[in-house]
Design a protein around this motif. Structure first.
Motif, PDB file in Angstrom:
ATOM      1  N   PRO A  21       0.805  -1.218   0.000  1.00 41.93           N
ATOM      2  CA  PRO A  21       0.000   0.000   0.000  1.00 41.93           C
ATOM      3  C   PRO A  21       0.840   1.270   0.000  1.00 41.93           C
ATOM      4  CG  PRO A  21      -0.100  -1.069   2.136  1.00 41.93           C
ATOM      5  CD  PRO A  21       0.665  -1.988   1.223  1.00 41.93           C
ATOM      6  N   GLY A  22       2.114   1.175   0.344  1.00 41.02           N
ATOM      7  CA  GLY A  22       2.977   2.343   0.392  1.00 41.02           C
ATOM      8  C   GLY A  22       3.512   2.759  -0.961  1.00 41.02           C
ATOM      9  N   CYS A  23       4.137   1.815  -1.681  1.00 41.42           N
ATOM     10  CA  CYS A  23       4.765   2.171  -2.954  1.00 41.42           C
ATOM     11  C   CYS A  23       3.981   1.656  -4.161  1.00 41.42           C
ATOM     12  CB  CYS A  23       6.197   1.636  -2.992  1.00 41.42           C
ATOM     13  SG  CYS A  23       6.318  -0.157  -2.918  1.00 41.42           S
ATOM     14  N   ALA A  24       2.897   0.919  -3.942  1.00 45.71           N
ATOM     15  CA  ALA A  24       2.018   0.414  -4.996  1.00 45.71           C
ATOM     16  C   ALA A  24       2.705  -0.562  -5.938  1.00 45.71           C
ATOM     17  CB  ALA A  24       1.395   1.568  -5.782  1.00 45.71           C
ATOM     18  N   LYS A  25       3.710  -1.277  -5.445  1.00 46.27           N
ATOM     19  CA  LYS A  25       4.391  -2.304  -6.227  1.00 46.27           C
ATOM     20  C   LYS A  25       4.062  -3.665  -5.629  1.00 46.27           C
ATOM     21  CE  LYS A  25       8.258   0.673  -7.452  1.00 46.27           C
ATOM     22  NZ  LYS A  25       9.690   0.878  -7.358  1.00 46.27           N
ATOM     23  N   PRO A  26       4.245  -4.750  -6.407  1.00 44.39           N
ATOM     24  CA  PRO A  26       4.047  -6.074  -5.824  1.00 44.39           C
ATOM     25  C   PRO A  26       4.966  -6.244  -4.617  1.00 44.39           C
ATOM     26  CG  PRO A  26       4.266  -6.234  -8.202  1.00 44.39           C
ATOM     27  CD  PRO A  26       4.579  -4.821  -7.832  1.00 44.39           C
ATOM     28  N   LEU A  27       4.516  -7.009  -3.598  1.00 42.34           N
ATOM     29  CA  LEU A  27       5.311  -7.159  -2.379  1.00 42.34           C
ATOM     30  C   LEU A  27       6.716  -7.680  -2.662  1.00 42.34           C
ATOM     31  CD1 LEU A  27       2.884  -8.424   0.392  1.00 42.34           C
ATOM     32  CD2 LEU A  27       3.892  -6.178   0.091  1.00 42.34           C
ATOM     33  N   PRO A  37       4.496  -1.454   8.906  1.00 45.77           N
ATOM     34  CA  PRO A  37       4.346  -1.945  10.263  1.00 45.77           C
ATOM     35  C   PRO A  37       4.475  -3.464  10.277  1.00 45.77           C
ATOM     36  CG  PRO A  37       2.220  -1.336   9.349  1.00 45.77           C
ATOM     37  CD  PRO A  37       3.264  -0.908   8.359  1.00 45.77           C
ATOM     38  N   ASN A  38       5.034  -3.989  11.324  1.00 44.13           N
ATOM     39  CA  ASN A  38       5.204  -5.432  11.505  1.00 44.13           C
ATOM     40  C   ASN A  38       6.068  -6.055  10.418  1.00 44.13           C
ATOM     41  OD1 ASN A  38       3.452  -5.268  13.720  1.00 44.13           O
ATOM     42  ND2 ASN A  38       1.685  -5.588  12.416  1.00 44.13           N
ATOM     43  N   GLY A  40       8.873  -7.953   9.069  1.00 46.06           N
ATOM     44  CA  GLY A  40       9.830  -8.849   9.687  1.00 46.06           C
ATOM     45  C   GLY A  40      10.483  -9.676   8.605  1.00 46.06           C
ATOM     46  N   ASP A  41      10.559 -10.968   8.855  1.00 41.73           N
ATOM     47  CA  ASP A  41      11.191 -11.851   7.887  1.00 41.73           C
ATOM     48  C   ASP A  41      10.205 -12.400   6.861  1.00 41.73           C
ATOM     49  OD1 ASP A  41       9.767 -13.515   9.523  1.00 41.73           O
ATOM     50  OD2 ASP A  41      11.476 -14.755  10.125  1.00 41.73           O
ATOM     51  N   GLY A  42       8.951 -11.968   6.911  1.00 37.85           N
ATOM     52  CA  GLY A  42       7.965 -12.390   5.930  1.00 37.85           C
ATOM     53  C   GLY A  42       7.251 -13.683   6.279  1.00 37.85           C
ATOM     54  N   ILE A  43       7.537 -14.233   7.454  1.00 33.64           N
ATOM     55  CA  ILE A  43       6.891 -15.471   7.866  1.00 33.64           C
ATOM     56  C   ILE A  43       5.886 -15.159   8.965  1.00 33.64           C
ATOM     57  CG2 ILE A  43       7.220 -17.750   8.888  1.00 33.64           C
ATOM     58  CD1 ILE A  43      10.038 -17.737   7.716  1.00 33.64           C
ATOM     59  N   VAL A  44       4.666 -15.634   8.783  1.00 30.74           N
ATOM     60  CA  VAL A  44       3.632 -15.478   9.794  1.00 30.74           C
ATOM     61  C   VAL A  44       3.729 -16.671  10.737  1.00 30.74           C
ATOM     62  CG1 VAL A  44       1.154 -15.314  10.189  1.00 30.74           C
ATOM     63  CG2 VAL A  44       2.158 -14.261   8.171  1.00 30.74           C
ATOM     64  N   ARG A  45       3.865 -16.394  12.021  1.00 29.77           N
ATOM     65  CA  ARG A  45       4.014 -17.463  13.006  1.00 29.77           C
ATOM     66  C   ARG A  45       2.724 -17.634  13.797  1.00 29.77           C
ATOM     67  NH1 ARG A  45       8.922 -15.569  11.933  1.00 29.77           N
ATOM     68  NH2 ARG A  45      10.649 -17.028  11.916  1.00 29.77           N
ATOM     69  N   VAL A  46       2.330 -18.895  13.975  1.00 29.69           N
ATOM     70  CA  VAL A  46       1.111 -19.227  14.694  1.00 29.69           C
ATOM     71  C   VAL A  46       1.514 -20.057  15.910  1.00 29.69           C
ATOM     72  CG1 VAL A  46      -1.158 -20.303  14.525  1.00 29.69           C
ATOM     73  CG2 VAL A  46      -0.142 -19.247  12.508  1.00 29.69           C
ATOM     74  N   SER A  47       1.309 -19.501  17.105  1.00 26.71           N
ATOM     75  CA  SER A  47       1.735 -20.188  18.325  1.00 26.71           C
ATOM     76  C   SER A  47       0.579 -20.275  19.306  1.00 26.71           C
ATOM     77  CB  SER A  47       2.910 -19.434  18.962  1.00 26.71           C
ATOM     78  OG  SER A  47       2.515 -18.126  19.310  1.00 26.71           O
ATOM     79  N   ARG A  48       0.821 -20.983  20.404  1.00 27.02           N
ATOM     80  CA  ARG A  48      -0.191 -21.147  21.441  1.00 27.02           C
ATOM     81  C   ARG A  48       0.369 -20.602  22.739  1.00 27.02           C
ATOM     82  NH1 ARG A  48      -1.990 -25.252  25.123  1.00 27.02           N
ATOM     83  NH2 ARG A  48      -4.235 -25.092  25.375  1.00 27.02           N
ATOM     84  N   GLY A  63       3.405 -11.515  13.074  1.00 23.05           N
ATOM     85  CA  GLY A  63       4.188 -11.311  11.862  1.00 23.05           C
ATOM     86  C   GLY A  63       3.378 -10.971  10.637  1.00 23.05           C
ATOM     87  N   LEU A  64       2.114 -10.625  10.806  1.00 27.19           N
ATOM     88  CA  LEU A  64       1.295 -10.247   9.648  1.00 27.19           C
ATOM     89  C   LEU A  64       1.673  -8.841   9.186  1.00 27.19           C
ATOM     90  CD1 LEU A  64      -2.146 -11.562  10.857  1.00 27.19           C
ATOM     91  CD2 LEU A  64      -0.957 -12.298   8.801  1.00 27.19           C
ATOM     92  N   PRO A  65       1.862  -8.647   7.885  1.00 28.15           N
ATOM     93  CA  PRO A  65       2.225  -7.325   7.377  1.00 28.15           C
ATOM     94  C   PRO A  65       1.000  -6.439   7.165  1.00 28.15           C
ATOM     95  CG  PRO A  65       2.220  -8.876   5.583  1.00 28.15           C
ATOM     96  CD  PRO A  65       1.915  -9.662   6.843  1.00 28.15           C
ATOM     97  N   LEU A  66       0.078  -6.454   8.126  1.00 29.72           N
ATOM     98  CA  LEU A  66      -1.158  -5.694   8.014  1.00 29.72           C
ATOM     99  C   LEU A  66      -1.322  -4.816   9.241  1.00 29.72           C
ATOM    100  CD1 LEU A  66      -3.554  -8.615   7.005  1.00 29.72           C
ATOM    101  CD2 LEU A  66      -2.463  -6.989   5.473  1.00 29.72           C
TER     102      LEU A  66
END
Length: 119
Positions: A21-27, A37-38, A40-48, A63-66
Protein backbone atom coordinates in the motif's frame (compact mmCIF):
# COMPACT_ATOMS: atom_id res chain seq x y z
CA UNK A 1 8.20 7.05 4.98
CA UNK A 2 7.05 6.16 1.49
CA UNK A 3 3.72 7.57 0.42
CA UNK A 4 1.06 6.17 -1.83
CA UNK A 5 2.10 7.20 -5.34
CA UNK A 6 -1.22 8.27 -6.79
CA UNK A 7 -3.11 4.97 -6.70
CA UNK A 8 -6.29 4.42 -4.74
CA UNK A 9 -4.85 2.13 -2.04
CA UNK A 10 -4.80 -1.11 -4.00
CA UNK A 11 -3.48 -3.96 -1.83
CA UNK A 12 -4.22 -6.87 -4.17
CA UNK A 13 -4.06 -7.24 -7.94
CA UNK A 14 -5.20 -10.26 -9.93
CA UNK A 15 -2.17 -9.74 -12.13
CA UNK A 16 0.53 -9.37 -9.46
CA UNK A 17 -1.03 -10.67 -6.21
CA UNK A 18 -0.48 -8.79 -2.93
CA UNK A 19 0.52 -5.15 -3.43
CA UNK A 20 2.35 -2.81 -1.07
CA UNK A 21 0.00 0.00 0.00
CA UNK A 22 2.98 2.34 0.39
CA UNK A 23 4.76 2.17 -2.95
CA UNK A 24 2.02 0.41 -5.00
CA UNK A 25 4.39 -2.30 -6.23
CA UNK A 26 4.05 -6.07 -5.82
CA UNK A 27 5.31 -7.16 -2.38
CA UNK A 28 8.20 -9.03 -4.02
CA UNK A 29 9.41 -5.73 -5.52
CA UNK A 30 8.46 -3.40 -2.64
CA UNK A 31 10.83 -0.47 -2.12
CA UNK A 32 9.49 0.56 1.28
CA UNK A 33 9.44 -2.79 3.14
CA UNK A 34 11.36 -1.33 6.07
CA UNK A 35 8.66 1.32 6.54
CA UNK A 36 5.77 -1.13 6.83
CA UNK A 37 4.35 -1.94 10.26
CA UNK A 38 5.20 -5.43 11.51
CA UNK A 39 7.76 -5.84 8.70
CA UNK A 40 9.83 -8.85 9.69
CA UNK A 41 11.19 -11.85 7.89
CA UNK A 42 7.97 -12.39 5.93
CA UNK A 43 6.89 -15.47 7.87
CA UNK A 44 3.63 -15.48 9.79
CA UNK A 45 4.01 -17.46 13.01
CA UNK A 46 1.11 -19.23 14.69
CA UNK A 47 1.73 -20.19 18.33
CA UNK A 48 -0.19 -21.15 21.44
CA UNK A 49 -0.03 -19.29 24.75
CA UNK A 50 -1.46 -20.08 28.17
CA UNK A 51 0.63 -17.79 30.38
CA UNK A 52 -1.45 -15.35 32.42
CA UNK A 53 -4.74 -16.84 31.26
CA UNK A 54 -5.49 -19.23 34.15
CA UNK A 55 -4.71 -22.25 31.98
CA UNK A 56 -6.98 -21.24 29.11
CA UNK A 57 -4.99 -21.25 25.90
CA UNK A 58 -5.19 -18.90 22.95
CA UNK A 59 -3.69 -19.22 19.50
CA UNK A 60 -1.60 -16.16 18.60
CA UNK A 61 -0.87 -15.07 15.01
CA UNK A 62 2.19 -12.80 14.72
CA UNK A 63 4.19 -11.31 11.86
CA UNK A 64 1.29 -10.25 9.65
CA UNK A 65 2.23 -7.32 7.38
CA UNK A 66 -1.16 -5.69 8.01
CA UNK A 67 -2.49 -2.97 10.25
CA UNK A 68 -5.73 -1.14 10.97
CA UNK A 69 -8.88 -2.21 9.13
CA UNK A 70 -7.08 -4.89 7.07
CA UNK A 71 -5.89 -6.64 10.24
CA UNK A 72 -9.33 -6.32 11.81
CA UNK A 73 -11.01 -7.83 8.74
CA UNK A 74 -8.57 -10.76 8.62
CA UNK A 75 -9.05 -11.38 12.35
CA UNK A 76 -12.81 -11.51 11.86
CA UNK A 77 -12.49 -14.02 9.00
CA UNK A 78 -10.08 -16.23 10.95
CA UNK A 79 -12.32 -16.20 14.03
CA UNK A 80 -15.28 -17.23 11.88
CA UNK A 81 -13.21 -20.00 10.27
CA UNK A 82 -12.33 -21.37 13.73
CA UNK A 83 -15.79 -20.79 15.18
CA UNK A 84 -14.26 -19.05 18.14
CA UNK A 85 -13.82 -15.63 19.73
CA UNK A 86 -10.70 -13.57 19.89
CA UNK A 87 -9.12 -10.14 19.80
CA UNK A 88 -6.38 -8.02 18.29
CA UNK A 89 -3.69 -6.95 20.76
CA UNK A 90 -0.45 -5.13 19.87
CA UNK A 91 -0.77 -5.96 16.18
CA UNK A 92 -1.26 -9.68 16.90
CA UNK A 93 -4.39 -11.74 16.42
CA UNK A 94 -5.43 -13.84 19.42
CA UNK A 95 -8.03 -16.56 18.90
CA UNK A 96 -9.46 -18.52 21.82
CA UNK A 97 -8.55 -22.21 21.88
CA UNK A 98 -6.11 -24.46 20.01
CA UNK A 99 -6.42 -23.74 16.28
CA UNK A 100 -2.82 -23.73 15.02
CA UNK A 101 -3.29 -26.30 12.25
CA UNK A 102 -6.47 -24.68 10.93
CA UNK A 103 -4.93 -21.21 10.98
CA UNK A 104 -1.68 -22.24 9.28
CA UNK A 105 -3.57 -23.90 6.42
CA UNK A 106 -5.99 -20.96 6.11
CA UNK A 107 -3.17 -18.39 6.03
CA UNK A 108 -1.29 -20.42 3.41
CA UNK A 109 -4.45 -20.49 1.26
CA UNK A 110 -4.49 -16.69 1.49
CA UNK A 111 -0.92 -16.45 0.21
CA UNK A 112 1.04 -15.97 3.44
CA UNK A 113 4.13 -17.94 4.39
CA UNK A 114 2.89 -19.40 7.67
CA UNK A 115 4.34 -21.90 10.12
CA UNK A 116 3.62 -23.32 13.56
CA UNK A 117 5.75 -21.84 16.30
CA UNK A 118 6.40 -23.36 19.69
CA UNK A 119 5.74 -26.90 20.86
Amino acid sequence: MARNSGNDGIVFSTEFGRMCPGCAKPLDHCTCAGDQPNAGDGIVRVSRQTAGRKGNGVTVVTGLPLSGPELKALAKQLKQRCGSGGAIKNGQIEIQGEHRDVLVSELEKRGYRAKRAGG
